[in-house]
Design an enzyme around this catalytic site. Structure first.
Site, short mmCIF file in Angstrom:
data_model
loop_
_atom_site.label_atom_id
_atom_site.label_comp_id
_atom_site.label_asym_id
_atom_site.label_seq_id
_atom_site.Cartn_x
_atom_site.Cartn_y
_atom_site.Cartn_z
N SER A 22 4.51 -1.21 -6.72
CA SER A 22 5.09 -0.14 -7.52
C SER A 22 6.61 -0.17 -7.49
CB SER A 22 4.57 1.22 -7.04
OG SER A 22 5.13 1.59 -5.79
N LYS A 23 7.18 -0.53 -6.36
CA LYS A 23 8.63 -0.55 -6.24
C LYS A 23 9.23 -1.83 -6.84
CE LYS A 23 9.16 3.47 -4.34
NZ LYS A 23 9.84 4.56 -5.08
N VAL A 66 0.23 -2.06 -2.51
CA VAL A 66 0.33 -1.32 -3.77
C VAL A 66 1.69 -0.63 -3.87
CG1 VAL A 66 -0.65 0.54 -5.16
CG2 VAL A 66 -2.16 -1.01 -3.89
N TYR A 67 2.15 -0.05 -2.75
CA TYR A 67 3.48 0.57 -2.74
C TYR A 67 4.55 -0.47 -3.09
CZ TYR A 67 7.65 2.99 -1.02
OH TYR A 67 8.90 3.56 -0.91
N ALA A 68 4.45 -1.66 -2.47
CA ALA A 68 5.42 -2.72 -2.76
C ALA A 68 5.37 -3.09 -4.24
CB ALA A 68 5.14 -3.95 -1.89
#
Length: 274
Positions: A163-164, A159-161
């Site tokens: 978002s970025k 999810v972090y990936a």
């Protein structure tokens, strides 16, 4: 832009870490106004007091939950009323959730929060100030702190990936829109570092030729390149290399390489800031 002297600078996530360091640089360069946004009221007040004592810049601080679109709009209106238009915007606020596989997600609200802060907030915040930057015709800058996770897929941080990846795609696309529309007095810079020793990525591991980055080195490079108007800042060189080979190698070969050098296991022991 050689300096932010006399400019109005706004930094999100400004109470600590990268954001505080960016604010310190703005004060050292004698920015006219330095506007701090953060959700941590106590740390924000402490940082504002430190900065006020350190230079001649006028310091303004606002407690803002950048995951809340209405809170962004209210704070944006307050800044325009009390400070005026912003010349330099640093979209720095971010969060990370990781270490588990996606299907192990316990709190599904973490998905919404991660996307809201890392992806949507830079868009909504920038919309509060970009129209005036474009209309004003003076030199202006927008810098967004993305991540090398926006360049190369990585397990245990899906999810972090995501978002970025979104932040990078948006920021670089707006850069092109400004060029295409003839508004090159406004420059967009997207910064994609690997793990930084701010505490946010405690437990994450460096990998081949890629140690955990020093905060001040990242800030110095990012700040310098932002003033130049550089489009994309990727730190360190190994991330540029990994990005290049990801576009050249067959998928299985790419995965084998990135797994072997340790990229795909860099989040195995992640704990994050406590």
């Amino acid at each position: 832009m050689k300096t932010v002297e006399g400019k109005k600078v706004l930094i999100t996530g400004a109470a600590m870490g990268l954001g505080k360091s960016f604010a310190q640089r703005a004060v050292r360069e004698r920015a006219a106004d330095v506007v701090l946004w953060d959700i941590n009221d106590t740390a924000l007040k402490e940082t504002a007091a430190e900065l006020a004592a350190a230079g001649s810049s006028r310091i303004h601080h606002y407690v803002v939950d950048v995951s809340d679109r209405e809170a962004i709009a209210e704070a944006g209106a307050a800044v325009r009323s009390e400070v005026g238009g912003i010349d330099v915007l640093v979209n720095n606020a971010g969060i990370v959730r990781g270490n588990g596989y996606f299907w192990e997600t316990g709190n599904r609200g973490d998905i919404d929060k991660t996307m809201a802060i890392n992806s949507l907030a830079p868009m909504y915040i920038t919309l509060e100030f970009l129209p005036a930057m474009v209309a004003g015709k003076g030199e202006a800058r927008v810098m967004t702190i993305a991540s090398s996770a926006g360049l190369v897929s990585n397990p245990r941080m899906s999810v972090y990936a995501a978002s970025k990846w979104a932040a990078l795609g948006w920021s670089d696309s707006v850069r092109l829109e400004l060029e295409q529309s003839g508004n090159e007095h406004v420059k967009f810079t997207t910064v994609c570092p690997t793990y930084i020793n701010t505490g946010m990525f405690d437990g994450a591991k460096g990998f081949l030729f890629t140690p955990i980055l020093e905060q001040e080195e990242v800030v110095e490079t990012s700040w310098t390149e932002m003033k130049k108007g550089s489009a994309l800042v990727i730190l360190p060189w190994t991330s540029r290399f990994n990005r290049a080979i990801s576009g050249l190698l067959p998928l299985k070969v790419r995965d084998f390489y990135l797994n072997t050098v340790g990229v795909y296991h860099s989040m195995d022991e992640f704990t994050g800031r406590k």
